[in-house]
Design a protein around this motif. Structure first.
Motif, PDB file in Angstrom:
ATOM      1  N   VAL A   1       0.836  -1.197   0.000  1.00 61.25           N
ATOM      2  CA  VAL A   1       0.000   0.000   0.000  1.00 61.25           C
ATOM      3  C   VAL A   1       0.879   1.259   0.000  1.00 61.25           C
ATOM      4  O   VAL A   1       0.602   2.223  -0.728  1.00 61.25           O
ATOM      5  CB  VAL A   1      -0.959   0.005   1.207  1.00 61.25           C
ATOM      6  CG1 VAL A   1      -1.746   1.301   1.260  1.00 61.25           C
ATOM      7  CG2 VAL A   1      -1.909  -1.180   1.117  1.00 61.25           C
ATOM      8  N   LEU A   2       1.953   1.255   0.796  1.00 54.29           N
ATOM      9  CA  LEU A   2       2.860   2.404   0.808  1.00 54.29           C
ATOM     10  C   LEU A   2       3.492   2.599  -0.567  1.00 54.29           C
ATOM     11  O   LEU A   2       3.628   3.734  -1.049  1.00 54.29           O
ATOM     12  CB  LEU A   2       3.940   2.223   1.870  1.00 54.29           C
ATOM     13  CG  LEU A   2       4.980   3.351   1.953  1.00 54.29           C
ATOM     14  CD1 LEU A   2       4.318   4.695   2.207  1.00 54.29           C
ATOM     15  CD2 LEU A   2       6.020   3.054   3.035  1.00 54.29           C
ATOM     16  N   GLN A   3       3.876   1.502  -1.214  1.00 57.97           N
ATOM     17  CA  GLN A   3       4.461   1.597  -2.557  1.00 57.97           C
ATOM     18  C   GLN A   3       3.466   2.230  -3.519  1.00 57.97           C
ATOM     19  O   GLN A   3       3.836   3.082  -4.350  1.00 57.97           O
ATOM     20  CB  GLN A   3       4.845   0.194  -3.048  1.00 57.97           C
ATOM     21  CG  GLN A   3       5.585   0.165  -4.372  1.00 57.97           C
ATOM     22  CD  GLN A   3       6.987   0.729  -4.266  1.00 57.97           C
ATOM     23  OE1 GLN A   3       7.609   0.667  -3.213  1.00 57.97           O
ATOM     24  NE2 GLN A   3       7.475   1.312  -5.338  1.00 57.97           N
ATOM     25  N   LEU A   4       2.206   1.852  -3.422  1.00 58.62           N
ATOM     26  CA  LEU A   4       1.172   2.427  -4.276  1.00 58.62           C
ATOM     27  C   LEU A   4       1.004   3.919  -4.001  1.00 58.62           C
ATOM     28  O   LEU A   4       0.913   4.735  -4.936  1.00 58.62           O
ATOM     29  CB  LEU A   4      -0.150   1.690  -4.030  1.00 58.62           C
ATOM     30  CG  LEU A   4      -1.374   2.199  -4.787  1.00 58.62           C
ATOM     31  CD1 LEU A   4      -1.209   1.995  -6.283  1.00 58.62           C
ATOM     32  CD2 LEU A   4      -2.638   1.512  -4.290  1.00 58.62           C
ATOM     33  N   ILE A   5       0.975   4.293  -2.726  1.00 62.77           N
ATOM     34  CA  ILE A   5       0.824   5.708  -2.366  1.00 62.77           C
ATOM     35  C   ILE A   5       2.003   6.527  -2.879  1.00 62.77           C
ATOM     36  O   ILE A   5       1.832   7.607  -3.459  1.00 62.77           O
ATOM     37  CB  ILE A   5       0.673   5.852  -0.840  1.00 62.77           C
ATOM     38  CG1 ILE A   5      -0.669   5.271  -0.384  1.00 62.77           C
ATOM     39  CG2 ILE A   5       0.774   7.316  -0.417  1.00 62.77           C
ATOM     40  CD1 ILE A   5      -0.836   5.222   1.111  1.00 62.77           C
ATOM     41  N   LEU A   6       3.217   6.024  -2.680  1.00 63.44           N
ATOM     42  CA  LEU A   6       4.405   6.762  -3.117  1.00 63.44           C
ATOM     43  C   LEU A   6       4.441   6.905  -4.640  1.00 63.44           C
ATOM     44  O   LEU A   6       4.886   7.938  -5.164  1.00 63.44           O
ATOM     45  CB  LEU A   6       5.677   6.051  -2.632  1.00 63.44           C
ATOM     46  CG  LEU A   6       5.874   5.991  -1.112  1.00 63.44           C
ATOM     47  CD1 LEU A   6       7.149   5.228  -0.774  1.00 63.44           C
ATOM     48  CD2 LEU A   6       5.912   7.382  -0.507  1.00 63.44           C
ATOM     49  N   THR A   7       3.970   5.869  -5.351  1.00 58.15           N
ATOM     50  CA  THR A   7       3.953   5.927  -6.812  1.00 58.15           C
ATOM     51  C   THR A   7       3.095   7.087  -7.301  1.00 58.15           C
ATOM     52  O   THR A   7       3.465   7.790  -8.247  1.00 58.15           O
ATOM     53  CB  THR A   7       3.415   4.600  -7.386  1.00 58.15           C
ATOM     54  OG1 THR A   7       4.290   3.541  -7.006  1.00 58.15           O
ATOM     55  CG2 THR A   7       3.328   4.652  -8.901  1.00 58.15           C
TER      56      THR A   7
ATOM     57  N   VAL B   1      13.361   1.353   5.188  1.00 55.80           N
ATOM     58  CA  VAL B   1      14.532   1.499   4.313  1.00 55.80           C
ATOM     59  C   VAL B   1      14.269   0.940   2.921  1.00 55.80           C
ATOM     60  O   VAL B   1      14.929   1.331   1.960  1.00 55.80           O
ATOM     61  CB  VAL B   1      15.779   0.811   4.927  1.00 55.80           C
ATOM     62  CG1 VAL B   1      16.178   1.490   6.217  1.00 55.80           C
ATOM     63  CG2 VAL B   1      15.533  -0.676   5.148  1.00 55.80           C
ATOM     64  N   ARG B   2      13.295   0.030   2.798  1.00 58.35           N
ATOM     65  CA  ARG B   2      12.948  -0.501   1.477  1.00 58.35           C
ATOM     66  C   ARG B   2      12.461   0.598   0.540  1.00 58.35           C
ATOM     67  O   ARG B   2      12.547   0.472  -0.676  1.00 58.35           O
ATOM     68  CB  ARG B   2      11.842  -1.552   1.609  1.00 58.35           C
ATOM     69  CG  ARG B   2      12.268  -2.835   2.305  1.00 58.35           C
ATOM     70  CD  ARG B   2      11.052  -3.677   2.597  1.00 58.35           C
ATOM     71  NE  ARG B   2      11.412  -5.009   3.077  1.00 58.35           N
ATOM     72  CZ  ARG B   2      10.554  -5.871   3.596  1.00 58.35           C
ATOM     73  NH1 ARG B   2       9.281  -5.518   3.712  1.00 58.35           N
ATOM     74  NH2 ARG B   2      10.954  -7.060   3.993  1.00 58.35           N
ATOM     75  N   HIS B   3      11.920   1.659   1.109  1.00 56.57           N
ATOM     76  CA  HIS B   3      11.320   2.733   0.316  1.00 56.57           C
ATOM     77  C   HIS B   3      12.116   4.038   0.437  1.00 56.57           C
ATOM     78  O   HIS B   3      11.605   5.100   0.065  1.00 56.57           O
ATOM     79  CB  HIS B   3       9.877   2.972   0.781  1.00 56.57           C
ATOM     80  CG  HIS B   3       9.064   1.723   0.909  1.00 56.57           C
ATOM     81  ND1 HIS B   3       8.412   1.127  -0.156  1.00 56.57           N
ATOM     82  CD2 HIS B   3       8.821   0.923   1.985  1.00 56.57           C
ATOM     83  CE1 HIS B   3       7.794   0.039   0.258  1.00 56.57           C
ATOM     84  NE2 HIS B   3       8.020  -0.114   1.545  1.00 56.57           N
ATOM     85  N   LEU B   4      13.351   3.952   0.935  1.00 56.32           N
ATOM     86  CA  LEU B   4      14.089   5.152   1.321  1.00 56.32           C
ATOM     87  C   LEU B   4      14.398   6.074   0.140  1.00 56.32           C
ATOM     88  O   LEU B   4      14.281   7.299   0.246  1.00 56.32           O
ATOM     89  CB  LEU B   4      15.385   4.753   2.032  1.00 56.32           C
ATOM     90  CG  LEU B   4      16.011   5.812   2.942  1.00 56.32           C
ATOM     91  CD1 LEU B   4      14.989   6.352   3.933  1.00 56.32           C
ATOM     92  CD2 LEU B   4      17.208   5.232   3.680  1.00 56.32           C
ATOM     93  N   LYS B   5      14.811   5.507  -0.991  1.00 52.94           N
ATOM     94  CA  LYS B   5      15.170   6.355  -2.140  1.00 52.94           C
ATOM     95  C   LYS B   5      13.990   7.195  -2.616  1.00 52.94           C
ATOM     96  O   LYS B   5      14.112   8.389  -2.863  1.00 52.94           O
ATOM     97  CB  LYS B   5      15.694   5.484  -3.282  1.00 52.94           C
ATOM     98  CG  LYS B   5      17.067   4.885  -3.036  1.00 52.94           C
ATOM     99  CD  LYS B   5      17.546   4.114  -4.249  1.00 52.94           C
ATOM    100  CE  LYS B   5      18.948   3.533  -4.006  1.00 52.94           C
ATOM    101  NZ  LYS B   5      19.443   2.757  -5.182  1.00 52.94           N
ATOM    102  N   ARG B   6      12.845   6.534  -2.734  1.00 56.72           N
ATOM    103  CA  ARG B   6      11.668   7.277  -3.197  1.00 56.72           C
ATOM    104  C   ARG B   6      11.190   8.259  -2.128  1.00 56.72           C
ATOM    105  O   ARG B   6      10.780   9.391  -2.437  1.00 56.72           O
ATOM    106  CB  ARG B   6      10.559   6.302  -3.565  1.00 56.72           C
ATOM    107  CG  ARG B   6       9.289   6.980  -4.039  1.00 56.72           C
ATOM    108  CD  ARG B   6       8.315   5.995  -4.633  1.00 56.72           C
ATOM    109  NE  ARG B   6       8.703   5.641  -5.986  1.00 56.72           N
ATOM    110  CZ  ARG B   6       8.012   4.806  -6.748  1.00 56.72           C
ATOM    111  NH1 ARG B   6       6.932   4.234  -6.265  1.00 56.72           N
ATOM    112  NH2 ARG B   6       8.404   4.531  -7.965  1.00 56.72           N
ATOM    113  N   LEU B   7      11.231   7.853  -0.852  1.00 58.24           N
ATOM    114  CA  LEU B   7      10.851   8.772   0.223  1.00 58.24           C
ATOM    115  C   LEU B   7      11.736  10.004   0.247  1.00 58.24           C
ATOM    116  O   LEU B   7      11.261  11.116   0.475  1.00 58.24           O
ATOM    117  CB  LEU B   7      10.922   8.042   1.574  1.00 58.24           C
ATOM    118  CG  LEU B   7       9.704   7.205   1.961  1.00 58.24           C
ATOM    119  CD1 LEU B   7      10.027   6.312   3.147  1.00 58.24           C
ATOM    120  CD2 LEU B   7       8.513   8.104   2.284  1.00 58.24           C
TER     121      LEU B   7
END
Length: 477
Positions: free
Chosen positions: A311-317, A347-353
């Protein structure tokens, strides 16, 4: 050795798989009608019309108990066959893809819808009669499999659209009324989410039926799908909507991202309804521990991704390229909750965050500055949970924070003073955490700025960082 038994002949049309009891004559007839309605062979228009006539005659000639129970030894499969018939009828009456010169096609769709609606009325009439004559869940099983496609048909043709006519709208509206009466439900909302908070409604079944036409490649194939989805979504409110968030959010974002203004407006309305009726994703976050019980990490291999990750990946996209302030605020408002939930796994989403944090800090968000305040809160949490990955991002984060502080300090009148103070305080706390994560490097880098800066607000923020840093040990975190 026993002799080999002869091979069984291949199953005929309408037959059941090996191991199941053969269908009754009624079941075979219904299965054949489904095949005729769904056949993709060319020049099948007359055959489909004949199939409708045969189905009408079959419903009229069949007793309620036989129609819903199946008769003979094949009782368990009859509700499923009725569901197949309902889906085939709904698909048969669906409008074609939007195109030029489609007035004739729209007239044909309206005629089909009127004919299919009359068939649904006959079928629902049989189910309504069965409520008093059949014992047990037999009639409800048939309704359970056919209710969703009947609902989608009724909603597709009951509202005014290019593919409807006064007659088709009248019949479809009557189908919806009878469906609610048979269910029984007092309203469409009750039909979808259940009459009571603990009751399971039919929204899941409706979305299962719609999702084939709600992906990126196919959502414009059927012009009615977006309207059925949007109208149905509006009927499901809190507390029921939170459990369907993963189902309704992607199509809402997809529709809102279209180039056509009509679709943009429709999608934004869907998103607005979601924001108002879901506890802004927090209900879903509470459900994740239950959903992820089977994904407990036992060490050794890498941790499996979770529903929260997805869900976080979808939101960040969708968050990264978003330029509309209302949606930016909505996304930013929910980001801290996801970072708290994932903890070190963020940390899995750190670059995009990192890209999103820097991008959102650069944009003025209106007098309340809700988006930037929530992004600063997110950054603080990120540095607390993922501090080992922060030093390599020191320069980028430091520049973004100092630019924000300077912009806010020099803002003459756009932002109220209490909001300015909150922004400067949050940014200063981020600098203090950044200094701690980098083992005092921020303090050293700020010395030269302090010597040359003349703005009192900027100087005050830097001095706070230095004062907190005095005497701090950086042997650990």
């Amino acid at each position: 050795m026993e002799p080999e038994s002869p091979r069984e002949p291949p199953p005929q049309e309408g037959s059941c798989p090996p191991g199941e009891r053969p269908p009754s004559a009624l079941g075979q007839s219904l299965s054949q009608i489904v095949h005729r309605l769904t056949s993709q062979e060319p020049r099948r228009g007359k055959a489909r019309s004949a199939a409708l006539e045969d189905l009408s005659a079959l419903i009229e000639a069949t007793e309620c108990d036989e129609l819903l129970e199946g008769g003979g030894t094949w009782r368990r499969g009859m509700p499923e066959v009725l569901g197949q018939v309902a889906r085939a009828l709904e698909k048969y009456a669906a409008p074609p893809r939007e195109q030029e010169g489609r007035r004739r096609a729209d007239c044909e769709v309206a005629e089909k819808a009127a004919a299919v609606g009359l068939l649904f009325l006959k079928l629902l009439g049989r189910m309504e009669a069965a409520k008093s004559s059949l014992v047990g869940p037999t009639w409800t099983a048939g309704l359970r499999h056919s209710a969703a496609p009947i609902y989608v048909f009724a909603l597709t043709h009951s509202l005014e659209h290019p593919w409807t006519s006064p007659r088709s709208r009248e019949v479809a509206g009557e189908v919806l009324s009878v469906l609610l009466r048979v269910t029984p439900c007092a309203s469409v909302a009750g039909f979808l989410h259940g009459e009571h908070e603990d009751e399971k409604g039919r929204f899941t079944a409706v979305m299962e039926l719609l999702k084939r036409d709600l992906n990126k490649e196919s959502w414009k194939n059927n012009p009615a799908t977006k309207h059925v989805f949007s109208w149905s979504l509006q009927q499901v409110t809190r507390p029921w909507l939170s459990q369907h968030l993963e189902t309704v959010l992607p199509p809402s974002l997809l529709i809102s991202d279209d180039y056509q203004t009509e679709n943009k407006i429709l999608g934004v309305r869907c998103l607005h309804h979601i924001v108002l009726n879901v506890a802004v994703l927090l209900c879903l976050l509470d459900l994740f521990p239950i959903l992820e019980k089977a994904l407990q990490w036992k060490g050794g291999a890498a941790r499996p991704t979770t529903h929260c990750d997805e869900v976080l990946q979808l939101i960040l996209t969708h968050m990264e390229p978003e330029h509309r302030l209302l949606l930016r605020r909505t996304y930013a408002r929910n980001l801290p909750a996801f970072v708290k939930r994932l903890g070190i796994l963020t940390v899995r989403h750190l670059k995009r965050l990192e890209r999103i944090i820097i991008g959102y800090l650069e944009v003025y968000d209106g007098p309340e500055e809700e988006a930037r305040l929530k992004i600063l809160e997110t950054l603080k949490l990120l540095m607390q949970y993922a501090w080992p990955r922060v030093p390599c991002r020191l320069v980028v984060l430091l520049k973004a924070l100092l630019k924000l502080i300077c912009d806010v300090a020099r803002d003459p009148n756009l932002t109220p003073e209490p909001v300015k103070s909150a922004l400067l305080e949050e940014a200063t706390e981020c600098l203090i955490l950044l200094n701690h994560c980098s083992q005092g490097q921020v303090k050293d880098l700020l010395v030269k700025i302090l010597q040359s800066c003349e703005d009192s607000k900027v100087v005050n923020c830097i001095q706070k960082v230095q004062q907190v840093s005095e005497g701090t040990s950086y042997n650990g975190t």
